[in-house]
Design an enzyme around this catalytic site. Sequence first.
Site, short mmCIF file in Angstrom:
data_model
loop_
_atom_site.label_atom_id
_atom_site.label_comp_id
_atom_site.label_asym_id
_atom_site.label_seq_id
_atom_site.Cartn_x
_atom_site.Cartn_y
_atom_site.Cartn_z
N GLY A 13 0.82 -1.22 0.00
CA GLY A 13 0.00 0.00 0.00
C GLY A 13 0.85 1.25 0.00
O GLY A 13 0.56 2.21 0.72
N SER B 236 1.31 3.40 -2.46
CA SER B 236 0.97 4.40 -3.48
C SER B 236 0.40 5.69 -2.89
O SER B 236 0.46 6.74 -3.52
CB SER B 236 -0.04 3.81 -4.47
N ARG B 237 -0.17 5.60 -1.70
CA ARG B 237 -0.83 6.78 -1.12
C ARG B 237 -0.60 6.79 0.39
O ARG B 237 -0.11 5.82 0.96
CB ARG B 237 -2.35 6.73 -1.36
N VAL C 89 -2.77 -7.79 -1.99
CA VAL C 89 -2.15 -8.53 -0.89
C VAL C 89 -3.02 -9.70 -0.42
O VAL C 89 -2.53 -10.60 0.28
CB VAL C 89 -1.79 -7.62 0.31
N ASN D 17 1.49 -2.48 5.41
CA ASN D 17 0.72 -1.25 5.65
C ASN D 17 -0.64 -1.24 4.95
O ASN D 17 -1.57 -0.57 5.39
CB ASN D 17 1.57 -0.06 5.17
N TYR E 71 -12.99 -3.99 10.81
CA TYR E 71 -11.67 -3.34 10.79
C TYR E 71 -10.92 -3.56 12.11
O TYR E 71 -9.73 -3.90 12.13
CB TYR E 71 -11.88 -1.84 10.53
N VAL E 72 -11.64 -3.40 13.22
CA VAL E 72 -11.02 -3.57 14.53
C VAL E 72 -10.56 -5.02 14.71
O VAL E 72 -9.46 -5.28 15.23
CB VAL E 72 -11.98 -3.14 15.65
N ALA E 73 -11.39 -5.98 14.27
CA ALA E 73 -10.99 -7.39 14.38
C ALA E 73 -9.71 -7.63 13.58
O ALA E 73 -8.80 -8.34 14.04
CB ALA E 73 -12.11 -8.29 13.88
N LYS F 258 -7.37 -5.44 12.89
CA LYS F 258 -6.24 -4.75 13.49
C LYS F 258 -5.83 -5.40 14.82
O LYS F 258 -4.64 -5.42 15.18
CB LYS F 258 -6.55 -3.26 13.68
N ILE G 190 -4.82 9.89 11.64
CA ILE G 190 -3.81 10.42 10.72
C ILE G 190 -4.50 10.99 9.48
O ILE G 190 -5.42 10.37 8.94
CB ILE G 190 -2.82 9.30 10.29
P1 NAP Z 1 -5.07 4.99 2.37
O1 NAP Z 1 -4.67 6.42 2.23
O2 NAP Z 1 -6.48 4.61 2.08
O3 NAP Z 1 -4.07 4.09 1.47
C1 NAP Z 1 -4.24 2.70 1.45
C2 NAP Z 1 -3.15 2.08 0.60
O4 NAP Z 1 -3.35 0.64 0.62
C3 NAP Z 1 -3.21 2.50 -0.86
O5 NAP Z 1 -1.91 2.53 -1.38
C4 NAP Z 1 -4.00 1.36 -1.50
O6 NAP Z 1 -3.78 1.19 -2.90
C5 NAP Z 1 -3.43 0.19 -0.73
N1 NAP Z 1 -4.28 -1.01 -0.79
C6 NAP Z 1 -5.59 -1.13 -0.45
N2 NAP Z 1 -6.00 -2.40 -0.65
C7 NAP Z 1 -4.94 -3.08 -1.13
C8 NAP Z 1 -4.74 -4.43 -1.54
N3 NAP Z 1 -5.74 -5.33 -1.50
N4 NAP Z 1 -3.51 -4.80 -1.98
C9 NAP Z 1 -2.50 -3.89 -2.04
N5 NAP Z 1 -2.63 -2.61 -1.67
C10 NAP Z 1 -3.84 -2.21 -1.22
O7 NAP Z 1 -4.80 4.46 3.85
P2 NAP Z 1 -3.87 5.07 5.02
O8 NAP Z 1 -4.70 6.00 5.83
O9 NAP Z 1 -2.58 5.50 4.46
O10 NAP Z 1 -3.68 3.76 5.92
C11 NAP Z 1 -2.53 2.91 5.81
C12 NAP Z 1 -2.58 1.90 6.93
O11 NAP Z 1 -2.63 2.59 8.18
C13 NAP Z 1 -3.81 1.00 6.88
O12 NAP Z 1 -3.45 -0.30 7.27
C14 NAP Z 1 -4.72 1.62 7.91
O13 NAP Z 1 -5.62 0.70 8.44
C15 NAP Z 1 -3.73 2.12 8.93
N6 NAP Z 1 -4.22 3.18 9.78
C16 NAP Z 1 -4.58 4.39 9.26
C17 NAP Z 1 -5.05 5.38 10.13
C18 NAP Z 1 -5.46 6.75 9.63
O14 NAP Z 1 -5.93 7.56 10.46
N7 NAP Z 1 -5.28 7.08 8.37
C19 NAP Z 1 -5.18 5.13 11.49
C20 NAP Z 1 -4.81 3.89 11.99
C21 NAP Z 1 -4.32 2.92 11.11
P3 NAP Z 1 -4.85 1.81 -3.98
O15 NAP Z 1 -4.73 3.28 -3.89
O16 NAP Z 1 -4.40 1.28 -5.31
O17 NAP Z 1 -6.20 1.31 -3.55
#
Ligand code: NAP
Length: 248
Positions: free
Chosen positions: A13, A15-16, A65, A91, A156-158, A160, A189
């Site tokens: 993940g 890319s973003r 993944v 991630n 989601y919680v399960a 994590k 975040i």
């Molecule tokens: P995000 O901005 O939505 O980015 C998610 C990334 O995961 C993207 O690069 C997406 O690719 C990729 N992805 C999604 N499904 C995938 C798959 N099946 N195979 C490969 N790549 C996949 O999310 P984020 O906020 O950066 O979160 C990143 C991690 O941190 C996650 O595990 C999330 O649960 C955790 N987290 C985030 C927060 C928060 O507040 N943001 C808080 C706690 C935990 P595409 O763009 O191609 O879909």
Amino acid sequence: MADAVKRTILVTGGSRGIGRGICMAFAQADNRIYFNYLSDSEAAAQTEKLVAEAGGCATGRRVNVASEKEVSEFVNLAQDETGRVDVMVNNAGITRDGLIVRMKEADWDDVLDINLKGAFHCIKAASKIMLKQRCGRIINVTSVVGVSGNPGQANYVASKAGIIGLTKSVAKELASRDITVNAVAPGFIETDMTASLVDKAREAMVAQIPLGRAGTVQDIAAAVMFLASDHAAYITGQVIHINGGMYM
Ligand code: NAP
């Protein structure tokens, strides 16, 4: 594992959001980065470009993944091209929120398949290589809600909370080969994942954070960099909370 040596870093993940922030942090440390994404190839190309501009080298691949075969090919690509896998950052994650009584089975399955089974596939493929190397770092991204719970996010919680158990078990399995396995638990975040929150919900969330602001992807990337560095050589099976104090 010396910090100055060029290492092979895998980020799911990338890319973003947080994943891109992690790629950027490693780019500055001059590593060879491989990241994956699911569908947004423009964002992936942008990560590659940003890493290159920062003086690093990153290759993005479309890899789901949730697919063991696709993950195995991705990890093998990195090993074939560099001969190593030093750091595996799990991630990639999604949300499909809803109250439990209305949650569709598909929303449960998608979140568990990507967030938890995805990490399992990556750990399995990377650890086979790390076991032969007799060193490695695995860093899993969980969430504050994996510890606190959160209404409307049972799936989601399960996933994590599962990541935390997975982290501790694998840490015990791999420790004898000098492979550490840890997790980072972000709080709130600013990324696309949280961008859909309406202003009122965002304000209410920030009001619960003692440090008075949402976290940045750099806040998370810094902890990942630490866990991947020699400074963290004696840390394994741990969860580092990065949440501005919103959960203690
Ligand atoms: P995000 O901005 O939505 O980015 C998610 C990334 O995961 C993207 O690069 C997406 O690719 C990729 N992805 C999604 N499904 C995938 C798959 N099946 N195979 C490969 N790549 C996949 O999310 P984020 O906020 O950066 O979160 C990143 C991690 O941190 C996650 O595990 C999330 O649960 C955790 N987290 C985030 C927060 C928060 O507040 N943001 C808080 C706690 C935990 P595409 O763009 O191609 O879909």
